[in-house]
Design an enzyme around this catalytic site. Structure first.
Site, PDB file in Angstrom:
ATOM      1  N   ARG A   6     -11.405   1.842  -8.370  1.00 34.91           N
ATOM      2  CA  ARG A   6     -12.235   1.948  -9.379  1.00 34.91           C
ATOM      3  C   ARG A   6     -12.653   3.229  -9.999  1.00 34.91           C
ATOM      4  O   ARG A   6     -12.618   4.324  -9.474  1.00 34.91           O
ATOM      5  CB  ARG A   6     -13.543   1.099  -9.052  1.00 34.91           C
ATOM      6  CG  ARG A   6     -13.210  -0.256  -8.754  1.00 34.91           C
ATOM      7  CD  ARG A   6     -14.631  -1.013  -8.193  1.00 34.91           C
ATOM      8  NE  ARG A   6     -15.557  -1.025  -9.308  1.00 34.91           N
ATOM      9  CZ  ARG A   6     -15.332  -2.200 -10.414  1.00 34.91           C
ATOM     10  NH1 ARG A   6     -14.377  -3.141 -10.235  1.00 34.91           N
ATOM     11  NH2 ARG A   6     -16.475  -2.161 -11.204  1.00 34.91           N
ATOM     12  N   GLU A   8       0.862  -1.145   0.143  1.00 33.58           N
ATOM     13  CA  GLU A   8      -0.124  -0.060   0.013  1.00 33.58           C
ATOM     14  C   GLU A   8       0.887   1.025   0.045  1.00 33.58           C
ATOM     15  O   GLU A   8       1.693   1.553   0.885  1.00 33.58           O
ATOM     16  CB  GLU A   8      -0.723   0.006   1.187  1.00 33.58           C
ATOM     17  CG  GLU A   8      -1.489   1.369   1.471  1.00 33.58           C
ATOM     18  CD  GLU A   8      -2.580   1.913   0.399  1.00 33.58           C
ATOM     19  OE1 GLU A   8      -3.424   1.150  -0.369  1.00 33.58           O
ATOM     20  OE2 GLU A   8      -2.075   3.024  -0.050  1.00 33.58           O
ATOM     21  N   ASP A  53     -22.195   4.219  -9.031  1.00 31.86           N
ATOM     22  CA  ASP A  53     -20.707   4.427  -9.207  1.00 31.86           C
ATOM     23  C   ASP A  53     -20.160   5.566 -10.072  1.00 31.86           C
ATOM     24  O   ASP A  53     -19.102   5.993 -10.219  1.00 31.86           O
ATOM     25  CB  ASP A  53     -19.993   3.136  -9.426  1.00 31.86           C
ATOM     26  CG  ASP A  53     -19.775   2.273  -8.423  1.00 31.86           C
ATOM     27  OD1 ASP A  53     -20.500   2.374  -7.172  1.00 31.86           O
ATOM     28  OD2 ASP A  53     -18.937   0.909  -8.445  1.00 31.86           O
ATOM     29  N   ALA A 110     -22.861  -0.484  -3.502  1.00 33.42           N
ATOM     30  CA  ALA A 110     -24.085  -0.747  -4.132  1.00 33.42           C
ATOM     31  C   ALA A 110     -25.332  -0.136  -3.591  1.00 33.42           C
ATOM     32  O   ALA A 110     -26.257   0.378  -4.176  1.00 33.42           O
ATOM     33  CB  ALA A 110     -24.464  -2.230  -4.019  1.00 33.42           C
ATOM     34  N   HIS A 158     -30.854  -9.829  25.427  1.00 33.14           N
ATOM     35  CA  HIS A 158     -29.747 -10.533  25.855  1.00 33.14           C
ATOM     36  C   HIS A 158     -29.943 -12.091  25.957  1.00 33.14           C
ATOM     37  O   HIS A 158     -30.728 -12.657  26.057  1.00 33.14           O
ATOM     38  CB  HIS A 158     -29.757 -10.262  27.649  1.00 33.14           C
ATOM     39  CG  HIS A 158     -28.512 -10.803  28.320  1.00 33.14           C
ATOM     40  ND1 HIS A 158     -27.165 -10.215  28.051  1.00 33.14           N
ATOM     41  CD2 HIS A 158     -28.606 -11.605  28.954  1.00 33.14           C
ATOM     42  CE1 HIS A 158     -26.536 -11.211  28.827  1.00 33.14           C
ATOM     43  NE2 HIS A 158     -27.208 -12.068  29.346  1.00 33.14           N
TER      44      HIS A 158
HETATM   45  P1  FAD Z   1     -22.342  -1.488 -11.936  1.00 34.14           P
HETATM   46  O1  FAD Z   1     -22.726  -2.364 -11.089  1.00 34.14           O
HETATM   47  O2  FAD Z   1     -21.048  -1.322 -12.145  1.00 34.14           O
HETATM   48  O3  FAD Z   1     -23.308  -1.774 -13.290  1.00 34.14           O
HETATM   49  C1  FAD Z   1     -23.302  -0.978 -14.242  1.00 34.14           C
HETATM   50  C2  FAD Z   1     -23.663  -1.831 -15.559  1.00 34.14           C
HETATM   51  O4  FAD Z   1     -23.793  -0.817 -16.488  1.00 34.14           O
HETATM   52  C3  FAD Z   1     -22.925  -3.039 -15.704  1.00 34.14           C
HETATM   53  O5  FAD Z   1     -23.696  -4.144 -16.044  1.00 34.14           O
HETATM   54  C4  FAD Z   1     -22.296  -2.604 -17.467  1.00 34.14           C
HETATM   55  O6  FAD Z   1     -22.245  -3.690 -18.148  1.00 34.14           O
HETATM   56  C5  FAD Z   1     -23.542  -1.562 -17.743  1.00 34.14           C
HETATM   57  N1  FAD Z   1     -23.126  -0.796 -18.670  1.00 34.14           N
HETATM   58  C6  FAD Z   1     -22.059  -0.015 -18.611  1.00 34.14           C
HETATM   59  N2  FAD Z   1     -21.843   0.904 -19.748  1.00 34.14           N
HETATM   60  C7  FAD Z   1     -23.042   0.729 -20.743  1.00 34.14           C
HETATM   61  C8  FAD Z   1     -23.630   1.182 -21.678  1.00 34.14           C
HETATM   62  N3  FAD Z   1     -23.129   2.094 -22.342  1.00 34.14           N
HETATM   63  N4  FAD Z   1     -24.797   0.491 -22.361  1.00 34.14           N
HETATM   64  C9  FAD Z   1     -25.101  -0.608 -21.687  1.00 34.14           C
HETATM   65  N5  FAD Z   1     -24.718  -0.863 -20.373  1.00 34.14           N
HETATM   66  C10 FAD Z   1     -23.725  -0.426 -19.790  1.00 34.14           C
HETATM   67  N6  FAD Z   1     -20.479  -2.762  -2.687  1.00 34.14           N
HETATM   68  C11 FAD Z   1     -21.029  -2.743  -1.577  1.00 34.14           C
HETATM   69  O7  FAD Z   1     -21.808  -2.034  -1.249  1.00 34.14           O
HETATM   70  N7  FAD Z   1     -20.739  -4.043  -0.862  1.00 34.14           N
HETATM   71  C12 FAD Z   1     -19.744  -4.741  -1.046  1.00 34.14           C
HETATM   72  O8  FAD Z   1     -19.680  -5.645  -0.364  1.00 34.14           O
HETATM   73  C13 FAD Z   1     -19.000  -4.757  -2.224  1.00 34.14           C
HETATM   74  N8  FAD Z   1     -18.384  -5.544  -2.667  1.00 34.14           N
HETATM   75  C14 FAD Z   1     -17.555  -5.412  -3.891  1.00 34.14           C
HETATM   76  C15 FAD Z   1     -16.559  -6.350  -4.190  1.00 34.14           C
HETATM   77  C16 FAD Z   1     -15.711  -6.141  -5.310  1.00 34.14           C
HETATM   78  C17 FAD Z   1     -14.840  -7.062  -5.761  1.00 34.14           C
HETATM   79  C18 FAD Z   1     -16.211  -5.185  -6.323  1.00 34.14           C
HETATM   80  C19 FAD Z   1     -15.459  -4.934  -7.589  1.00 34.14           C
HETATM   81  C20 FAD Z   1     -17.284  -4.179  -5.988  1.00 34.14           C
HETATM   82  C21 FAD Z   1     -17.785  -4.163  -4.611  1.00 34.14           C
HETATM   83  N9  FAD Z   1     -18.652  -3.442  -4.433  1.00 34.14           N
HETATM   84  C22 FAD Z   1     -19.305  -3.432  -3.073  1.00 34.14           C
HETATM   85  C23 FAD Z   1     -19.137  -2.281  -5.083  1.00 34.14           C
HETATM   86  C24 FAD Z   1     -20.234  -2.414  -5.845  1.00 34.14           C
HETATM   87  O9  FAD Z   1     -19.942  -3.326  -6.699  1.00 34.14           O
HETATM   88  C25 FAD Z   1     -20.703  -1.050  -6.958  1.00 34.14           C
HETATM   89  O10 FAD Z   1     -20.622  -0.149  -5.991  1.00 34.14           O
HETATM   90  C26 FAD Z   1     -22.022  -1.418  -7.576  1.00 34.14           C
HETATM   91  O11 FAD Z   1     -21.958  -2.290  -8.458  1.00 34.14           O
HETATM   92  C27 FAD Z   1     -22.224  -0.008  -8.353  1.00 34.14           C
HETATM   93  O12 FAD Z   1     -23.407  -0.140  -9.055  1.00 34.14           O
HETATM   94  P2  FAD Z   1     -23.828   0.723 -10.309  1.00 34.14           P
HETATM   95  O13 FAD Z   1     -25.337   0.136 -10.619  1.00 34.14           O
HETATM   96  O14 FAD Z   1     -23.432   2.076 -10.140  1.00 34.14           O
HETATM   97  O15 FAD Z   1     -22.668   0.022 -11.347  1.00 34.14           O
HETATM   98  P1  AMP Z   2      -9.332   1.694  -2.888  1.00 33.69           P
HETATM   99  O1  AMP Z   2      -9.501   3.060  -3.616  1.00 33.69           O
HETATM  100  O2  AMP Z   2     -10.075   1.916  -1.459  1.00 33.69           O
HETATM  101  O3  AMP Z   2      -9.849   0.793  -3.591  1.00 33.69           O
HETATM  102  O4  AMP Z   2      -7.978   1.589  -2.416  1.00 33.69           O
HETATM  103  C1  AMP Z   2      -6.863   1.371  -3.430  1.00 33.69           C
HETATM  104  C2  AMP Z   2      -5.644   1.455  -2.739  1.00 33.69           C
HETATM  105  O5  AMP Z   2      -4.622   1.508  -3.591  1.00 33.69           O
HETATM  106  C3  AMP Z   2      -5.338   3.266  -2.305  1.00 33.69           C
HETATM  107  O6  AMP Z   2      -5.117   3.100  -0.774  1.00 33.69           O
HETATM  108  C4  AMP Z   2      -4.062   3.481  -2.754  1.00 33.69           C
HETATM  109  O7  AMP Z   2      -3.041   4.254  -2.012  1.00 33.69           O
HETATM  110  C5  AMP Z   2      -3.428   2.272  -3.278  1.00 33.69           C
HETATM  111  N1  AMP Z   2      -2.517   2.254  -4.492  1.00 33.69           N
HETATM  112  C6  AMP Z   2      -2.508   3.160  -5.642  1.00 33.69           C
HETATM  113  N2  AMP Z   2      -1.765   2.882  -6.432  1.00 33.69           N
HETATM  114  C7  AMP Z   2      -0.718   2.303  -5.821  1.00 33.69           C
HETATM  115  C8  AMP Z   2       0.735   1.667  -5.926  1.00 33.69           C
HETATM  116  N3  AMP Z   2       1.322   1.927  -7.256  1.00 33.69           N
HETATM  117  N4  AMP Z   2       1.366   0.787  -5.052  1.00 33.69           N
HETATM  118  C9  AMP Z   2       0.737   0.542  -3.856  1.00 33.69           C
HETATM  119  N5  AMP Z   2      -0.546   0.890  -3.666  1.00 33.69           N
HETATM  120  C10 AMP Z   2      -1.164   1.590  -4.400  1.00 33.69           C
END
Ligand code: FAD
Ligand code: AMP
Length: 479
Positions: A279, A211, A319, A327, A451
């Site tokens: 992300r 990190e 996002d 989510a 409890h």
């Molecule tokens: P997304 O879920 O990214 O969905 C966007 C969709 O839009 C996708 O299906 C994509 O194909 C589609 N799309 C994009 N552009 C186009 C286009 N031009 N035309 C048609 N379709 C399109 N969040 C939590 O709250 N709890 C968790 O435990 C958690 N765990 C996570 C673990 C991992 C490994 C990761 C990667 C993420 C995690 N997240 C978690 C984050 C969560 O997944 C996201 O915040 C959430 O999915 C965002 O939802 P969204 O609807 O904005 O977008």
């Molecule tokens: P998050 O954005 O919470 O998923 O966290 C991503 C983490 O990756 C942040 O804490 C960043 O500081 C870390 N990070 C980004 N670039 C680098 C890098 N080149 N080497 C090590 N850590 C990194």
């Protein structure tokens, strides 16, 4: 069906599918455009969350936790297991089945609510038109009264560690390893890096987390973050702070990673590396110049606190807009936008968005940290209670961690609650509800809790704000 809709939602992740269903419930003629298809060419709904995010990661966290319990914990309960073995393929199949059931569930909900799912990549044209290019390259243009953009986010890639099939992967790749890597490097100690690092560490990998920053979990309350760092290191995760990755090379299946720490240039060898450095909003090919929709300086779609873009009738949620990439935050924004389109006055309370890290112990929080309140010059009282004071936690052999309640000095209103400990992801809901209703620490202290339960520690921490906790020696003694 004509090609004009009251609402077209682009993206079917938690922001998009929830918005679409709520719009349809409110009587609006709604379509949801999703481009994701399976290898067999079938449309996949549910977005990142259901397919490669929240759900598969939690499925693997559960499986790996059970394995770890069987290996290390059962004995303390007097349960002998003999040799415990693990079948990664079966673990992955279980995860894939859960994902399939849930994504299929969205398709059924769309059908039940009358949401039309359109396969293809959506592009916002001028005049609130959406152009959809399907998997065969066929383009159709639809008219909409309203458009909700919910295109989500994608993993950030960094030049020092280009993704390399089978060796250097992003979070999606890390959810699908065929076997347990012996040496696993994780770049980034954020939520995703810690959760996926935990999965593979529990299954037997030697995990090193690199990190760049010197503060562990900078967004979390630092008392909780310090405890988390201690607990995770105790479990064998080698978390190196101030370690910035600068390069990598894959040779004969081994990844050599170069990084710089306080002592200078360092190197480490891994069998696999997960890049988990954050992300970024996903807007590729989404906006035509005529759309009028603007991005902010970080590439997110620019919206106000009601998720309105610069174009009346075009909204964006989840996002792809500012705020935590979670989510549930996207879902609530989806509901708000749907209800506002239907002339209701719904508003998301951005002060009450819970954050959770599903490590062991779990970490969860809502509201302000001590560090934020200090920076804002707000005076506060703090009450804490450790899970070691809980009979229920002892019965579960799970006493690590604490609950911390922070309340305003003048009004006693709860400003933040921070938890590290068993089932923190569930316990935090009590804090969110309390804060949503504007409760004081005293209100929570006057509430009766069953409890024995872990919730009693939330109660005790609230009582401790005024020095009234019963099951710990209070730091403050007040009447
Ligand atoms: P997304 O879920 O990214 O969905 C966007 C969709 O839009 C996708 O299906 C994509 O194909 C589609 N799309 C994009 N552009 C186009 C286009 N031009 N035309 C048609 N379709 C399109 N969040 C939590 O709250 N709890 C968790 O435990 C958690 N765990 C996570 C673990 C991992 C490994 C990761 C990667 C993420 C995690 N997240 C978690 C984050 C969560 O997944 C996201 O915040 C959430 O999915 C965002 O939802 P969204 O609807 O904005 O977008
Ligand atoms: P998050 O954005 O919470 O998923 O966290 C991503 C983490 O990756 C942040 O804490 C960043 O500081 C870390 N990070 C980004 N670039 C680098 C890098 N080149 N080497 C090590 N850590 C990194």
């Amino acid at each position: 069906m004509s090609d004009k809709f009251d609402v077209i939602v682009i993206g079917s992740g938690p922001g998009g599918y929830v918005a679409a269903i709520r719009c349809a419930q409110l009587g609006l003629k709604t379509a949801c455009v999703e481009k994701w298809i399976s290898e067999a060419g079938k449309q996949i709904l549910g977005g990142t969350c259901l397919n490669v995010g929240c759900i598969p990661s939690k499925a693997l966290l559960e499986s790996s936790h059970k394995y770890e319990e069987a290996v290390h914990e059962f004995e303390t309960h007097g349960i002998a297991t003999g040799d415990v073995s693990m079948d990664v393929t079966k673990m992955m199949e279980r995860k894939n089945t859960i994902v399939k059931n849930l994504t299929g569930g969205i398709a059924s909900l769309f059908k039940a609510n009358g949401v039309k799912a359109i396969q293809g990549s959506g592009k916002v044209l001028g005049g609130k038109q959406v152009e959809v290019t399907d998997k065969n390259g066929v383009t159709t243009v639809y008219d909409a009264e309203n458009i909700i953009i919910a295109t989500g986010s994608k993993p950030v890639e960094i030049p020092p560690t280009p993704l390399t099939e089978g060796s250097i992967v992003d979070s999606t790749g890390a959810l699908d390893f065929a076997e347990v890597p012996k040496r696993l490097g994780v770049i980034g100690a954020g939520v995703i890096g810690l959760e996926l690092g935990s999965v593979w560490a529990r299954l037997g990998s030697e995990v090193t987390v690199l990190e760049a920053q010197d503060t562990f979990l900078p967004a979390a309350d630092q008392q909780i973050a310090k405890e988390a760092l201690r607990q995770l290191k105790k479990q064998g995760l080698d978390i190196k702070l101030k370690a910035r990755v600068t390069g990598s090379e894959v040779k004969r299946g081994v990844v050599n990673v170069a990084y710089e720490d306080t002592k200078g240039k360092q190197e480490a060898k891994f069998d696999k590396v997960i890049v988990a450095v954050g992300r970024a909003p996903y807007t590729e090919g989404l906006l035509s110049p005529e759309s009028g929709v603007n991005l902010d300086e970080r590439g997110f779609i620019f919206v106000d606190d009601q998720c309105k873009t610069d174009v009346p009738g075009i909204y964006a949620v989840g996002d792809v807009v500012r705020g935590p990439m979670l989510a549930h935050k996207g879902m609530e924004e989806g509901v708000m936008v749907a209800e506002r389109i239907a002339d209701q006055k719904t508003q998301v309370n951005y002060e009450c968005v819970p954050g959770v890290i599903y490590t062991n112990p779990e970490i969860a929080w809502v509201g302000k940290t001590e560090e934020q309140l200090k920076a804002d010059g707000i005076e506060y009282n703090v009450g804490t209670c450790p899970f070691a004071a809980s009979g229920r936690a002892m019965a579960a052999n799970n006493t690590a961690g604490l609950v911390k309640v922070i309340a305003d000095v003048a009004t006693d209103r709860i400003l933040g609650v921070h938890i590290i400990g068993p089932q923190a992801s569930e316990l935090i809901a009590q804090a969110v509800i309390s804060m949503e209703f504007g409760a004081s620490a005293e209100d929570l202290g006057l509430t009766m809790f069953a409890h024995p339960s872990l919730s009693e520690i939330v109660h005790e921490a609230a009582l401790s704000v005024a020095g009234h906790a019963i099951h710990i020696a209070n730091r403050k003694k007040r009447k």
